[in-house]
Write a protein that holds these residues in place. Structure first.
Motif, PDB file in Angstrom:
ATOM      1  N   GLU A   6      39.348 -27.912 -98.555  1.00  0.00           N
ATOM      2  CA  GLU A   6      39.468 -28.588 -97.266  1.00  0.00           C
ATOM      3  C   GLU A   6      40.160 -29.941 -97.432  1.00  0.00           C
ATOM      4  O   GLU A   6      40.933 -30.361 -96.562  1.00  0.00           O
ATOM      5  CB  GLU A   6      38.076 -28.779 -96.648  1.00  0.00           C
ATOM      6  N   PHE A   7      39.891 -30.621 -98.533  1.00  0.00           N
ATOM      7  CA  PHE A   7      40.556 -31.891 -98.810  1.00  0.00           C
ATOM      8  C   PHE A   7      42.066 -31.693 -98.924  1.00  0.00           C
ATOM      9  O   PHE A   7      42.854 -32.446 -98.341  1.00  0.00           O
ATOM     10  CB  PHE A   7      40.001 -32.485-100.106  1.00  0.00           C
ATOM     11  N   LEU A   8      42.478 -30.684 -99.674  1.00  0.00           N
ATOM     12  CA  LEU A   8      43.907 -30.427 -99.851  1.00  0.00           C
ATOM     13  C   LEU A   8      44.565 -29.993 -98.546  1.00  0.00           C
ATOM     14  O   LEU A   8      45.712 -30.353 -98.264  1.00  0.00           O
ATOM     15  CB  LEU A   8      44.122 -29.357-100.925  1.00  0.00           C
ATOM     16  N   ARG A   9      43.840 -29.225 -97.750  1.00  0.00           N
ATOM     17  CA  ARG A   9      44.396 -28.817 -96.463  1.00  0.00           C
ATOM     18  C   ARG A   9      44.657 -30.039 -95.580  1.00  0.00           C
ATOM     19  O   ARG A   9      45.730 -30.166 -94.989  1.00  0.00           O
ATOM     20  CB  ARG A   9      43.439 -27.856 -95.753  1.00  0.00           C
ATOM     21  N   GLU A  68      50.548 -21.286 -91.286  1.00  0.00           N
ATOM     22  CA  GLU A  68      49.641 -21.085 -92.409  1.00  0.00           C
ATOM     23  C   GLU A  68      50.371 -21.041 -93.739  1.00  0.00           C
ATOM     24  O   GLU A  68      49.873 -21.551 -94.755  1.00  0.00           O
ATOM     25  CB  GLU A  68      48.802 -19.829 -92.202  1.00  0.00           C
ATOM     26  N   ALA A  69      51.565 -20.456 -93.765  1.00  0.00           N
ATOM     27  CA  ALA A  69      52.333 -20.408 -95.015  1.00  0.00           C
ATOM     28  C   ALA A  69      52.725 -21.807 -95.469  1.00  0.00           C
ATOM     29  O   ALA A  69      52.661 -22.131 -96.662  1.00  0.00           O
ATOM     30  CB  ALA A  69      53.579 -19.543 -94.837  1.00  0.00           C
ATOM     31  N   LEU A  70      53.124 -22.650 -94.529  1.00  0.00           N
ATOM     32  CA  LEU A  70      53.543 -24.000 -94.899  1.00  0.00           C
ATOM     33  C   LEU A  70      52.352 -24.886 -95.237  1.00  0.00           C
ATOM     34  O   LEU A  70      52.441 -25.751 -96.116  1.00  0.00           O
ATOM     35  CB  LEU A  70      54.387 -24.615 -93.789  1.00  0.00           C
ATOM     36  N   ILE A  71      51.244 -24.691 -94.552  1.00  0.00           N
ATOM     37  CA  ILE A  71      50.038 -25.428 -94.931  1.00  0.00           C
ATOM     38  C   ILE A  71      49.630 -25.055 -96.358  1.00  0.00           C
ATOM     39  O   ILE A  71      49.309 -25.928 -97.177  1.00  0.00           O
ATOM     40  CB  ILE A  71      48.893 -25.153 -93.942  1.00  0.00           C
ATOM     41  N   ALA A  72      49.649 -23.771 -96.669  1.00  0.00           N
ATOM     42  CA  ALA A  72      49.294 -23.327 -98.019  1.00  0.00           C
ATOM     43  C   ALA A  72      50.268 -23.879 -99.055  1.00  0.00           C
ATOM     44  O   ALA A  72      49.870 -24.287-100.155  1.00  0.00           O
ATOM     45  CB  ALA A  72      49.255 -21.806 -98.079  1.00  0.00           C
ATOM     46  N   PHE A  73      51.548 -23.900 -98.708  1.00  0.00           N
ATOM     47  CA  PHE A  73      52.563 -24.457 -99.604  1.00  0.00           C
ATOM     48  C   PHE A  73      52.269 -25.935 -99.867  1.00  0.00           C
ATOM     49  O   PHE A  73      52.313 -26.411-101.007  1.00  0.00           O
ATOM     50  CB  PHE A  73      53.944 -24.287 -98.964  1.00  0.00           C
TER      51      PHE A  73
END
Length: 265
Positions: free
Chosen positions: A125-128, A150-155
């Protein structure tokens, strides 16, 4: 509405002083992207710094709340506060972006408790909040479609993990949060490399300007590979690329119109 050039220059100065690697990434991006990227990066730096300029938890909370209130005012369509970062940020991200960026402030509340080791479950959650959401907000402001979220958040989270790994010795020496004992560093690094690979095709789909926020993860792949192969490097502070390799990698990624999964991860 666009911010004045001197306001963008002020944000660029904050980024150059506070995060030279991100500054180089923005300067390697198309010029049209800089009015979005510099204010967002300046905002994330100011928010990251807010809990650490005082030893009083209540004052630290008030500093973070100031940023939450500033974002709320932007989200509600009020005129932005007169501030060297808030005004260009409002021009860059608009109401929806400001709403999303609240997650970046909330994620920093854990930094107020000095010396507390982050729980493994909290790291995601911190990284998100601190890395994934800001990257997405920047890409959205530059025209990325909702399907890329979601793909760019994960990236972005993968890039954030690489930066976090590299910062662990400094965090630990200053008594701030570090990785909890027993965390599976190779597994985290492997997962993050998978996120980089999954997000890579968006480079071509979005084009250079819209995908410019992805350049901030330009050192992530090699750093994550090092952490996966030798997790002790995280504690020892050995996660760094040579200046020559950094320059070569950034130039190669910035010049390419598309990224292969292997190129970024």
């Amino acid at each position: 509405m666009s911010a004045a050039p001197d306001a963008i220059a002020a944000c660029a100065g904050i980024v150059e002083r506070g995060d030279p690697a991100r500054f180089r990434a923005v300067m390697a991006a198309p010029v049209a992207a800089r009015a979005v990227l510099f204010p967002i990066h300046a905002f994330t730096l100011e928010v990251a710094r807010a809990p650490h300029v005082t030893k009083e938890p209540m004052i630290a909370e008030m500093r973070l709340q100031w940023w939450r209130d500033a974002l709320e005012e932007i989200a509600e369509g009020q005129g932005p506060r007169r501030h060297e970062v808030v005004e260009p940020l409002a021009a860059a991200v608009g109401a929806e972006g400001a709403k999303a960026l609240d997650a970046a402030v909330v994620a920093r509340r854990g930094d107020i408790v000095g010396g507390e080791v982050v729980a493994a479950d909290d790291l995601e959650e911190f990284l998100r909040g601190t890395a994934g959401v800001p990257l997405w907000v920047a890409a959205r402001a530059l025209g990325a479609p909702a399907e890329a979220e979601e793909a760019l958040i994960a990236f972005g989270m993968a890039g954030g993990l690489a930066r976090y790994f590299a910062a662990v010795p400094e965090l630990a020496s200053s008594g701030r949060a570090a990785l909890p004992a027993g965390v599976d560093i190779p597994a985290l690094a492997r997962q993050a490399r998978g996120r980089l690979a999954a997000g890579a095709p968006w480079r071509a789909r979005l084009g250079r300007t819209t995908s410019a926020p992805m350049l901030e993860a330009w050192t992530a792949g090699p750093i994550l590979r090092m952490a996966e192969r030798d997790p002790d490097l995280v504690d020892r502070g050995g996660l760094a690329l040579s200046p020559h390799r950094e320059s070569w990698r950034l130039l190669r990624l910035a010049a390419s119109s598309r990224w292969s999964a292997r190129a970024v991860s």
